[in-house]
Design a protein around this motif. Structure first.
Motif, PDB file in Angstrom:
ATOM      1  N   ARG A 110       0.820  -1.202   0.000  1.00  0.00           N
ATOM      2  CA  ARG A 110       0.000   0.000   0.000  1.00  0.00           C
ATOM      3  C   ARG A 110       0.860   1.260   0.000  1.00  0.00           C
ATOM      4  O   ARG A 110       1.922   1.299   0.605  1.00  0.00           O
ATOM      5  N   GLY A 111       0.363   2.300  -0.701  1.00  0.00           N
ATOM      6  CA  GLY A 111       1.095   3.559  -0.692  1.00  0.00           C
ATOM      7  C   GLY A 111       0.301   4.691  -1.295  1.00  0.00           C
ATOM      8  O   GLY A 111      -0.595   4.483  -2.115  1.00  0.00           O
ATOM      9  N   ARG A 112       0.644   5.884  -0.871  1.00  0.00           N
ATOM     10  CA  ARG A 112       0.059   7.120  -1.405  1.00  0.00           C
ATOM     11  C   ARG A 112       1.210   8.098  -1.591  1.00  0.00           C
ATOM     12  O   ARG A 112       2.157   8.122  -0.805  1.00  0.00           O
ATOM     13  N   ALA A 113       1.125   8.915  -2.655  1.00  0.00           N
ATOM     14  CA  ALA A 113       2.184   9.876  -2.975  1.00  0.00           C
ATOM     15  C   ALA A 113       3.549   9.171  -3.013  1.00  0.00           C
ATOM     16  O   ALA A 113       4.513   9.589  -2.377  1.00  0.00           O
ATOM     17  N   ILE A 114       3.610   8.100  -3.762  1.00  0.00           N
ATOM     18  CA  ILE A 114       4.813   7.267  -3.834  1.00  0.00           C
ATOM     19  C   ILE A 114       5.853   7.965  -4.706  1.00  0.00           C
ATOM     20  O   ILE A 114       5.577   8.270  -5.870  1.00  0.00           O
ATOM     21  N   PRO A 115       7.042   8.240  -4.207  1.00  0.00           N
ATOM     22  CA  PRO A 115       8.067   8.865  -5.047  1.00  0.00           C
ATOM     23  C   PRO A 115       8.549   7.902  -6.124  1.00  0.00           C
ATOM     24  O   PRO A 115       8.553   6.676  -5.931  1.00  0.00           O
ATOM     25  N   ALA A 116       8.952   8.455  -7.250  1.00  0.00           N
ATOM     26  CA  ALA A 116       9.360   7.618  -8.383  1.00  0.00           C
ATOM     27  C   ALA A 116      10.461   6.651  -7.996  1.00  0.00           C
ATOM     28  O   ALA A 116      10.459   5.492  -8.427  1.00  0.00           O
ATOM     29  N   GLU A 117      11.393   7.099  -7.174  1.00  0.00           N
ATOM     30  CA  GLU A 117      12.525   6.240  -6.830  1.00  0.00           C
ATOM     31  C   GLU A 117      12.129   5.062  -5.948  1.00  0.00           C
ATOM     32  O   GLU A 117      12.903   4.120  -5.770  1.00  0.00           O
TER      33      GLU A 117
END
Length: 285
Positions: A138-145
């Motif tokens: 799960r994740g929100r506002a996941i950075p590209a890296e």
């Protein structure tokens, strides 16, 4: 590791590929959910990996199961439209500066080697060879890296589309969601078996053995990293969610004359390293 959603006379189960069969993961792990999304949300991918490494498999190997759609319980099935430049060009649509996103629903899908159904309402049943990403964390506002850290694996999808219904409105939802017009599978292939982001793989769509679509996944407008990062700006991506990465050029409705799926046809989606998804076509009863 390769995981399939399967069913036999004993009911649905998750299978871990072993040679020409599958280890019955639910027989080995009685508390394991029988749907892949639920297993991912429970954080049980590592337990499946342990099962894949078993050396003693007496009584666990199954060779007579039918395929279900890979993820039967996804909270979200998000699809990218016109995500290959050649498909945007053939459809006379400008290459997007921001992902074109639409949704599909679980009732629209069948599994590998299960017939796709041409509906009574239309003969404009088109094929779209794609690969998909299954979210594993799960994740929100996941950075590209960090985007690839959220991937459980990859599989194949035929985004079967009823073209005359798709073009009745500016929204594609109905044309993309006739029952049993799409397929998903055959197996979840974990990221360790593929290049990062499944990039640079050849994708093909074949109709009755003839190649109709062929491209590289490096040709996508928005790759897996970009799709996860951008979509998660707006919404939480949960384990078991699916992102379909779009289709390359060569679809049926732009050909002259148009080529639409009909009963007796067989359409295959193939991506190097992931496998082949195959379905024959039948008419709605």
């Amino acid at each position: 590791m390769r995981i399939a959603s399967l069913q036999n006379q004993r009911g649905p189960f998750l299978g871990v590929r072993r040679g020409d069969g599958y280890l019955d993961a639910n027989a080995a792990l009685p508390d394991l959910p029988r749907d892949l999304g639920a297993a991912l949300r429970a954080g049980l991918l590592d337990r499946l990996a342990e099962l894949a490494a078993l050396t003693s498999i007496d009584g666990l190997l199954v060779r007579d199961a039918a395929y279900r759609p890979l993820v039967t319980d996804a909270g979200k099935i998000l699809c990218l439209g016109v995500n290959y430049a050649d498909h945007a060009k053939e459809a006379s649509i400008q290459k997007p500066d921001y992902p074109v996103v639409f949704s599909r629903f679980a009732t629209g899908f069948v599994g590998h080697d299960v017939p796709l159904v041409r509906p009574r309402k239309s003969t404009h049943f088109d094929y779209e060879a794609e690969f998909l990403v299954v979210i594993g964390r799960r994740g929100r506002a996941i950075p590209a890296e960090r985007a690839l850290d959220h991937v459980a694996g990859y599989a194949l999808l035929n985004d079967g589309t009823i073209r005359d219904y798709q073009t009745r409105t500016s929204q594609w939802t109905v044309g993309k969601n006739f029952d049993r017009t799409g397929s998903m599978g055959p197996e979840l292939v974990t990221p360790d078996e593929l290049p990062p982001g499944a990039r640079g793989l050849t994708i093909r769509g074949r109709l009755n053995g003839e190649t109709m679509q062929e491209a590289s996944t490096a040709d996508m407008v928005f790759d897996v990293v970009s799709a996860i990062a951008i979509l998660s700006e707006a919404m939480t991506l949960d384990a078991g969610d699916v992102i379909a990465m779009g289709t390359p050029g060569g679809v049926g409705f732009v050909r002259q004359p148009p080529v639409f799926l009909k009963p007796g046809d067989v359409f295959e989606v193939e991506v190097d390293g992931i496998g082949t998804l195959r379905n024959r076509i039948v008419d709605e009863a």
